[in-house]
Design a protein around this motif. Structure first.
Motif, PDB file in Angstrom:
ATOM      1  N   GLY A 416       0.783  -1.223   0.000  1.00  0.00           N
ATOM      2  CA  GLY A 416       0.000   0.000   0.000  1.00  0.00           C
ATOM      3  C   GLY A 416       0.816   1.273   0.000  1.00  0.00           C
ATOM      4  N   ASN A 417       2.137   1.178  -0.236  1.00  0.00           N
ATOM      5  CA  ASN A 417       3.005   2.350  -0.271  1.00  0.00           C
ATOM      6  C   ASN A 417       3.747   2.410  -1.597  1.00  0.00           C
ATOM      7  N   PRO A 431       2.405   6.623   1.358  1.00  0.00           N
ATOM      8  CA  PRO A 431       1.147   5.862   1.292  1.00  0.00           C
ATOM      9  C   PRO A 431       0.332   6.263   0.067  1.00  0.00           C
ATOM     10  N   GLU A 433      -2.805   6.492  -0.346  1.00  0.00           N
ATOM     11  CA  GLU A 433      -3.957   7.353  -0.099  1.00  0.00           C
ATOM     12  C   GLU A 433      -3.595   8.830  -0.082  1.00  0.00           C
TER      13      GLU A 433
END
Length: 609
Positions: A416-417, A431, A433
C-alpha cells in the motif's frame, strides 16, 4: 248453573291474560337492529419512496459464447475457412465487402456460398439415392446417367428429376472450379452430411452476359460429369472417360465436339474438353445451365475455363495454354487461395480473363471458404514466460491530495506504499492514499499484476469414410485462459486477445485459424481468473490422388492489454508470432502466412498423371 256474570268475568280475564302473554313474548324475542359505527381514523406515517437505481458496471461486456457445432462452422475446405467457417478450419475464409470471415463447415466452399451478389449462378443439390421425401431409393450408376441424359434432353426441366431428393439449401457460385476433393464433402456443403458419396448432382443456372460482347469456348473436365448448355443447347461436355484408350466418355448430353483442341491437354489429372464457339452480344444475356455430378464415388473434381477467340495464352512447361477460369464476378483472395491450393500449379489462371457480367465495375464477392486440418500434432515452439512490456517508470511530477506537487521516479509499490526516488537519489515511502486519484490510477496501471496465460484446446476427431478412402475431421474449440498469480486487487479493465495458428500438412505455409477478443477486471472475477472461447474450427486430413492434404494445429499467441493501450503480458508459441504482432493483426482469418506474418499463397497440388 254458574251465573252469567261470573262466566263473563272469567272470559274477560282469560282474554286479558292471553293478550299480556303475547306482548311479553314478542318483546323478548325481537332482536334489536345492529348499527355499524366506523372505527376512528388511524394516523399512518408517510414514507418517501426512492426510484431504484441498479448499479451497472460500465466496463462489463458479455462473454463470447462457445458454440459446439457440426462444423464445421465453420466453415471456413478441402478451408473449410469453412470462413472461414467460420467457421472451416484450415483457414480459407471468405469476405463480404472486404470483411473476411471463417465460416461454418457446411458454409464453405468451392460449390458456392449462401449469399447472392446478383451475377452468380444458383445451385441446387440432388441426391438420386433418395426419393423426394428423403426416403432411401437406391439407384445404379447406369440408371443415374440415363436419368441425367433425360434431364438434359428435356431442356433442363426440374420436373424430370422431381422424384429425387432436392436439398432445400441453395448455394450461389461465381465460378465453377472444384479442385480434387473427397466426394462426400460436396453434399456436406449443401448441409447433407449423411448423404451417399455417389450418384449426386448439382444444377447451376443463371444468366451469361458480357458488357462488351465476346466470342469464346468453354474448356475443362470433371471427375466425373460436367455439362454446359446456353439457351438450353448443349455447348460443352467435359465429363470423364470410362475408357481412355477407346475415347469413350460419359455421354449424357448427346453432344459432339467441334474443336480440334478437344481432349488434347491434360489438366487436373484428365484430358480437357473444348466446347462449341459461343458469341455474346454486348449486354445481351443468355440462359446458362451447368451440371456437375459424381457417378461412382471417391474423388471428385470439376473446372470450367474460357478460351477467348483471338487471344494468345501463355504456355506452361508442358507446352499447354494456361487458360483463365470462368467467372461471373471478381473472386475474393480467400476463394483464390482455395483454388490455387487445390489445383496443380500452372494449369489454370485464377486472376486474368473475362468476367461475365454487365456491371460497370468489378463485383465484390462474398466467397466463403473452407479449410483443412489434420492430426493434433503441433509444431509450436517453446512458450515465453509472462513478460511485462510496459516501459520503465521515469521521473515525473506527482500531485498529493492537498494539491502539492513534487518530482520523483516510481520504483515499486509495496504494502500500500509507493516507493519513490527523488532527483537527488533519495528513496521515500509514500502511502497511496496521499496521492491524487489520477496519480493513484497511474500508479496502479504502472504496476500490473503477474498473469499466467494459457490456451485450452477442446478437440474431437471423427472419420468420414467413402469408397476406399477416408477423411478425418478434427474439430477444435480454442479457449484463452488468464489468471492473476500475484496478490492484491487490480480493479482496472484488461483486454485479452488470442490468435491460433495452423500449418499445411506436407508443406511450409501457416494458416490463421481463429482469433478472439474479450475483457475483464481481475478483482471482479472468481479466483481472479478469466477465460473465453472462439468458434469451432474444422481441420481436415485426407488423401487426394495419393497425396496427403490438409492442415494441423501449430500454435497460438495471447496478449493482455491494459487501459493505457500497453501490452502488459503475452505468451507466444512460436515466438515469431509476437515479434510480428502488428502484421498479424492486419490478416483476416483464413489467411496463409509465413514466419514474418506476411500473407502468402498456399502450396498448390502437385501434378499427378
Amino acid at each position: 248453573g254458574m251465573p252469567s256474570a261470573v262466566l263473563l268475568s272469567i272470559l274477560i280475564h282469560a282474554a286479558l291474560f292471553l293478550l299480556a302473554g303475547m306482548l311479553v313474548v314478542f318483546t323478548v324475542v325481537k332482536k334489536p337492529e345492529k348499527k355499524f359505527v366506523p372505527p376512528p381514523a388511524v394516523e399512518r406515517p408517510k414514507m418517501k419512496l426512492k426510484k431504484p437505481r441498479p448499479k451497472i458496471k460500465k466496463t462489463s461486456k458479455p462473454k463470447a459464447t462457445t458454440r459446439i457445432v457440426t462444423k464445421m462452422n465453420r466453415a471456413n475446405m478441402p478451408d473449410i475457412q469453412l470462413p472461414e467457417m467460420s467457421g472451416m478450419g484450415g483457414g480459407l475464409g471468405g469476405s463480404v465487402d472486404g470483411f473476411e470471415m471463417i465460416p461454418d463447415f457446411e458454409e464453405l466452399s468451392f460449390l458456392g456460398i449462401t449469399l447472392s451478389i446478383g451475377s452468380d449462378l444458383e445451385g441446387r443439390f440432388y441426391d438420386f439415392n433418395r426419393r423426394r421425401d428423403g426416403s432411401t431409393y437406391g439407384i445404379s450408376t447406369d440408371v443415374f446417367i440415363t436419368e441425367l441424359a433425360k434431364f438434359v434432353k428435356s431442356g433442363w426441366k426440374s420436373s424430370k428429376i422431381s422424384r429425387y431428393y432436392c436439398s432445400p439449401k441453395k448455394l450461389y457460385a461465381t465460378t465453377i472450379v472444384v479442385p480434387p476433393i473427397p466426394s462426400p464433402l460436396a453434399p456436406m456443403t449443401f448441409g447433407e452430411p449423411d448423404n451417399m458419396d455417389f450418384c449426386w448432382m448439382v444444377h447451376y443456372k443463371g444468366k451469361l452476359v458480357h458488357k462488351d460482347g465476346i466470342r469464346f469456348r468453354f474448356a475443362g473436365n470433371a471427375d466425373d460429369i460436367i455439362v454446359v448448355a446456353v439457351n438450353k443447347k448443349t455447348v460443352f461436355n467435359g465429363s470423364r472417360g470410362w475408357n481412355r484408350s477407346t475415347s469413350r466418355w460419359i455421354d449424357c448430353a448427346s453432344w459432339t465436339p467441334s474443336s480440334a483442341d478437344n481432349r488434347k491437354w491434360i489438366k487436373c489429372h484428365d484430358y480437357t474438353a473444348v466446347g462449341d464457339l459461343i458469341e455474346l452480344e454486348p449486354g445481351v444475356p443468355m440462359d446458362i445451365d451447368v451440371m456437375i455430378a459424381e457417378v461412382p464415388g471417391g474423388q471428385f473434381n470439376a473446372f470450367l475455363c474460357v478460351m477467348e477467340e483471338g487471344v494468345k495464352y501463355e504456355n506452361n512447361s508442358k507446352g499447354e495454354p494456361i487458360l483463365p477460369i470462368f467467372k461471373t464476378g471478381e473472386l475474393s483472395r480467400s476463394l483464390q487461395d482455395m483454388i490455387y491450393r487445390g489445383m496443380p500449379a500452372n494449369e489454370v489462371c485464377i486472376t486474368n480473363g473475362p468476367t461475365f457480367n454487365d456491371y460497370g465495375s468489378s463485383t465484390p464477392e462474398s466467397a466463403i471458404a473452407k479449410a483443412v486440418e489434420s492430426d493434433a500434432e503441433t509444431s509450436a515452439g517453446e512458450a515465453d514466460p509472462r513478460v511485462s512490456d510496459a516501459e520503465p517508470s521515469k521521473q515525473r511530477t506527482w500531485t498529493s491530495m492537498d494539491g502539492e506537487t513534487f518530482t520523483a521516479k516510481l520504483l515499486a509499490v509495496v504494502a500500500g506504499n509507493a516507493i519513490l526516488k527523488t532527483p537527488r537519489g533519495e528513496q521515500k515511502k509514500v502511502p497511496l492514499e496521499l496521492f491524487s486519484s489520477a496519480d493513484r490510477r497511474d500508479i496502479e496501471l504502472s504496476t500490473p499484476p503477474r498473469l499466467e496465460l494459457d490456451l485450452g484446446k477442446k478437440t474431437q476427431s471423427r472419420p468420414l469414410k467413402y469408397g476406399s478412402g477416408s477423411v478425418r475431421i478434427n474439430e477444435y474449440t480454442f479457449t484463452a485462459k488468464v489468471k492473476q498469480s500475484s496478490v492484491g486487487d487490480y480493479s482496472h479493465n484488461l483486454e485479452v486477445e488470442f490468435f491460433t495458428l495452423g500449418s499445411e500438412i506436407g508443406a511450409n505455409q501457416y494458416i490463421l485459424l481463429d482469433r478472439g477478443k474479450s475483457s475483464f477486471i481481475p478483482s471482479e472475477t472468481e479466483d481472479r481468473s478469466f477465460e473465453f472461447s472462439g468458434r469451432t474450427v474444422d481441420l481436415l486430413d485426407f488423401y487426394s490422388y495419393e497425396m496427403r492434404r490438409g492442415d494441423r494445429y501449430a500454435g497460438f499467441l495471447i496478449t493482455v492489454t491494459d487501459e493505457r493501450g500497453e501490452i502488459i503480458a503475452h505468451r507466444s508459441t512460436p515466438k515469431w508470432l509476437y515479434k510480428n504482432l502488428d502484421a498479424l493483426k492486419q490478416l483476416p482469418i483464413g489467411s496463409f502466412l509465413d514466419d514474418t506474418c506476411t500473407r502468402v499463397w498456399p502450396t498448390p497440388l502437385r501434378a499427378w498423371h
